[in-house]
Write an enzyme that holds these catalytic residues in place. Structure first.
Site, mmCIF file in Angstrom:
data_model
loop_
_atom_site.group_PDB
_atom_site.id
_atom_site.type_symbol
_atom_site.label_atom_id
_atom_site.label_comp_id
_atom_site.label_asym_id
_atom_site.label_seq_id
_atom_site.Cartn_x
_atom_site.Cartn_y
_atom_site.Cartn_z
ATOM 1 N N GLU A 179 -0.058 -0.863 5.916
ATOM 2 C CA GLU A 179 0.988 -0.309 6.708
ATOM 3 C C GLU A 179 0.908 0.976 6.836
ATOM 4 O OE1 GLU A 179 4.695 1.276 8.176
ATOM 5 O OE2 GLU A 179 3.711 1.782 6.151
ATOM 6 N N ASP A 195 0.899 -1.155 0.137
ATOM 7 C CA ASP A 195 0.046 0.073 -0.165
ATOM 8 C C ASP A 195 0.757 1.242 -0.127
ATOM 9 O OD1 ASP A 195 0.817 -0.528 2.634
ATOM 10 O OD2 ASP A 195 -0.620 0.989 3.204
ATOM 11 N N HIS A 238 5.744 9.923 1.148
ATOM 12 C CA HIS A 238 4.577 10.815 1.277
ATOM 13 C C HIS A 238 4.514 11.919 0.707
ATOM 14 C CE1 HIS A 238 4.384 8.073 5.327
ATOM 15 N NE2 HIS A 238 4.674 7.383 4.287
HETATM 16 N N1 BES Z 1 8.683 2.951 5.612
HETATM 17 C C1 BES Z 1 7.967 4.229 6.291
HETATM 18 C C2 BES Z 1 8.499 4.533 7.928
HETATM 19 C C3 BES Z 1 9.884 4.958 7.670
HETATM 20 C C4 BES Z 1 10.395 6.071 6.868
HETATM 21 C C5 BES Z 1 10.945 4.309 8.453
HETATM 22 C C6 BES Z 1 11.681 6.304 6.899
HETATM 23 C C7 BES Z 1 12.172 5.111 8.400
HETATM 24 C C8 BES Z 1 12.411 6.047 7.542
HETATM 25 C C9 BES Z 1 6.560 3.766 6.757
HETATM 26 O O1 BES Z 1 5.851 3.296 5.480
HETATM 27 C C10 BES Z 1 5.481 4.730 7.190
HETATM 28 O O2 BES Z 1 5.584 5.775 6.600
HETATM 29 N N2 BES Z 1 5.339 4.874 8.471
HETATM 30 C C11 BES Z 1 4.482 5.509 9.178
HETATM 31 C C12 BES Z 1 3.857 5.164 10.429
HETATM 32 C C13 BES Z 1 2.280 4.357 10.121
HETATM 33 C C14 BES Z 1 1.640 4.163 11.317
HETATM 34 C C15 BES Z 1 1.426 5.250 9.291
HETATM 35 C C16 BES Z 1 5.314 6.971 9.669
HETATM 36 O O3 BES Z 1 6.150 6.690 10.352
HETATM 37 O O4 BES Z 1 4.540 8.066 9.704
HETATM 38 MN MN MN Z 2 6.891 2.170 4.344
HETATM 39 MN MN MN Z 3 5.121 5.211 4.402
#
Ligand code: BES
Ligand code: MN
Ligand code: MN
Length: 457
Positions: free
Chosen positions: A154, A89, A428
């Site tokens: 995720e 996703d 993002h």
């Molecule tokens: N891959 C990311 C997390 C990430 C980004 C880890 C950059 C290390 C470096 C993951 O897909 C993500 O975006 N996680 C979200 C949390 C989720 C609960 C929505 C985040 O970190 O905001």
């Molecule tokens: Mn990710």
């Molecule tokens: Mn992400």
């Protein structure tokens, strides 16, 4: 092994074409209208697993949520097992006008592939598919047992995954969980992430008068809910960047002396960072460096704020409601549950008496930290060195992957965060991309990892 690497090198171009196909699928988990696309993405992955001769391919959560895909290739039960995790996703694409090429029409420019999900996480996830495939095509057999678990929620807080792991502990049994969904320290430095922050995400609604009012007739007589909201939010952090919610820092695990020394050795370039972000000055918790602030200290951010009139021109209104979305990034040993209670207490004590409020928890996830002296992580260091020609560094990161903690606890296996992304790749944001050299080296790294991991035990 040499043959595997040669095979990967000679198929570079076709891997990019296949990745493009994956990136064309509009699998935005936050958008309920994209359900058919979630289906398509899961079918794409299942057919790849099936093409590679994987067994036991199935959806682990047929009754709820976007499909969690599973597939395995058990070559010998006496050999070690790697479980690869990733997510298909992606985040929403807005603001769409800022994209230089459409988010779901992948394009190659400047040695990068541009599309939503390129680096987070489709491109990174795909490295393991291609490494496994290269192994099977050249050596006929994998050097270790491989399992894949891939989710499609995720980016919305993985609501279905923890219970799915719990219900399938035996199926998912492994010696290491490998995740490529993090970033490298910089474009030249392969990195292993040993810590991630957690997350606690909330929405606050403030209600003033029972309807929108004429700001001339009523202004001065009642509290404006936007004002009450701003007062509340502005008091949550002091001018030194410290969060003022009582007991907020109680459970924070301090950085060790060794960690602080190691981070200094990375020679973080603040000037370049500021230039890159277009800010005149950095701001954060006093007494900590930028790396410490983003990797190992908790924060509170206002993610959105709205209320009243925001359309064209002026409207003299005293609104009835005001809203904010706020989130905290947590570090070991804070928990979203405890932080929620602290915030609830804080609101109760500090909201203006003249308004009412509602606090809603949107999602949360625990922070993670892993010891780096285990064989699964040390093997990753060997594989990275071979693939990138350079010793990796051990870093923590500010982002969150809440399920990392679930994998570690429920499967009692070390989790290896071997990321190939870059912070500059706009995950993002508009114009997300993935460096094609890192995509290629990621495939090679994954192949070396499997080979090195077969030697353990
Ligand atoms: N891959 C990311 C997390 C990430 C980004 C880890 C950059 C290390 C470096 C993951 O897909 C993500 O975006 N996680 C979200 C949390 C989720 C609960 C929505 C985040 O970190 O905001
Ligand atoms: Mn990710
Ligand atoms: Mn992400």
């Amino acid at each position: 092994m040499e043959q595997v690497i040669n095979f990967i090198n000679s198929n570079k171009e076709s891997y990019i074409e296949e990745l493009k196909e994956f990136l064309r699928i509009q699998s935005i988990s936050a958008d309920p209208n994209k359900k058919p696309e979630m289906q398509r993405a899961s079918e794409f992955l299942m057919s790849k697993l099936s093409d590679m001769g994987f067994d036991n391919i199935k959806i682990l959560n047929p009754d709820e949520g976007n499909p969690i895909i599973y597939g395995e290739k058990i070559v010998d039960t006496k050999k070690p097992t790697i479980l690869f995790y990733g997510h298909y996703d992606v985040q929403p694409v807005d603001p769409i006008d800022l994209w230089h090429s459409p988010p779901f029409e992948p394009e190659i420019r400047d040695g990068k592939i541009w599309a939503r999900g390129a680096t987070d996480d489709k491109g990174q996830l795909f490295t393991h598919f291609k490494a496994v495939e290269a192994y099977i095509k050249t050596e006929n057999e994998l050097p270790v047992n491989i399992k894949f678990i891939i989710e499609g929620e995720e980016e919305v807080g993985s609501p279905s995954l923890p219970k799915t792991i719990e219900a399938n502990k035996n199926l998912l049994k492994c010696d290491a969980v490998v995740v490529s969904d993090t970033s490298m320290y910089d474009e030249k430095t392969p990195s292993i992430t040993y810590g991630l922050r957690g997350l606690a995400y909330f929405q606050i609604e403030i209600t003033g008068p029972n309807r929108d009012l004429h700001s001339g007739t009523f202004g001065g007589a009642v509290m404006n809910p936007i004002q009450a909201l701003c007062d509340l939010l502005s008091k949550m952090k002091d001018k030194n960047g410290k969060i003022t919610i009582p007991h907020f820092y109680d459970d924070v695990l301090p950085l060790t002396k060794k960690e602080r020394e190691n981070y200094l050795k990375l020679k973080f370039n603040e000037k370049a960072y500021m230039r890159e972000l277009g800010v005149k000055e950095l701001f954060g918790e006093k007494g900590f460096t930028t790396l410490e602030r983003t990797w190992a200290r908790p924060t509170l951010e206002i993610n959105g704020i709205w209320g009243g009139y925001t359309g064209a021109g002026a409207k003299t209104v005293l609104p009835s409601k005001a809203y904010a979305k706020i989130s905290m990034r947590l570090v070991p040993n804070q928990t979203p549950k405890k932080v929620e209670k602290l915030l609830a207490d804080y609101l109760k004590r500090n909201v203006a008496k003249s308004v009412t409020y509602k606090l809603e928890t949107l999602h949360g996830g625990e922070p993670a930290i892993t010891p780096i002296d285990n064989v699964a992580i040390q093997t990753a260091a060997v594989a990275m060195k071979k693939a990138f020609g350079k010793e990796p560094v051990f870093i923590r990161e500010g982002g969150s992957i809440p399920v990392v903690v679930d994998f570690g606890r429920k499967l009692k296996a070390p989790v290896v965060l071997m990321g190939f992304g870059l912070h500059s790749e706009n995950l993002h944001s508009p114009n997300e991309h993935f460096d094609l050299d890192n995509f290629h080296r990621g495939i090679i790294c994954s192949a070396y990892y499997m080979n090195e991991f077969s030697k353990i035990k």
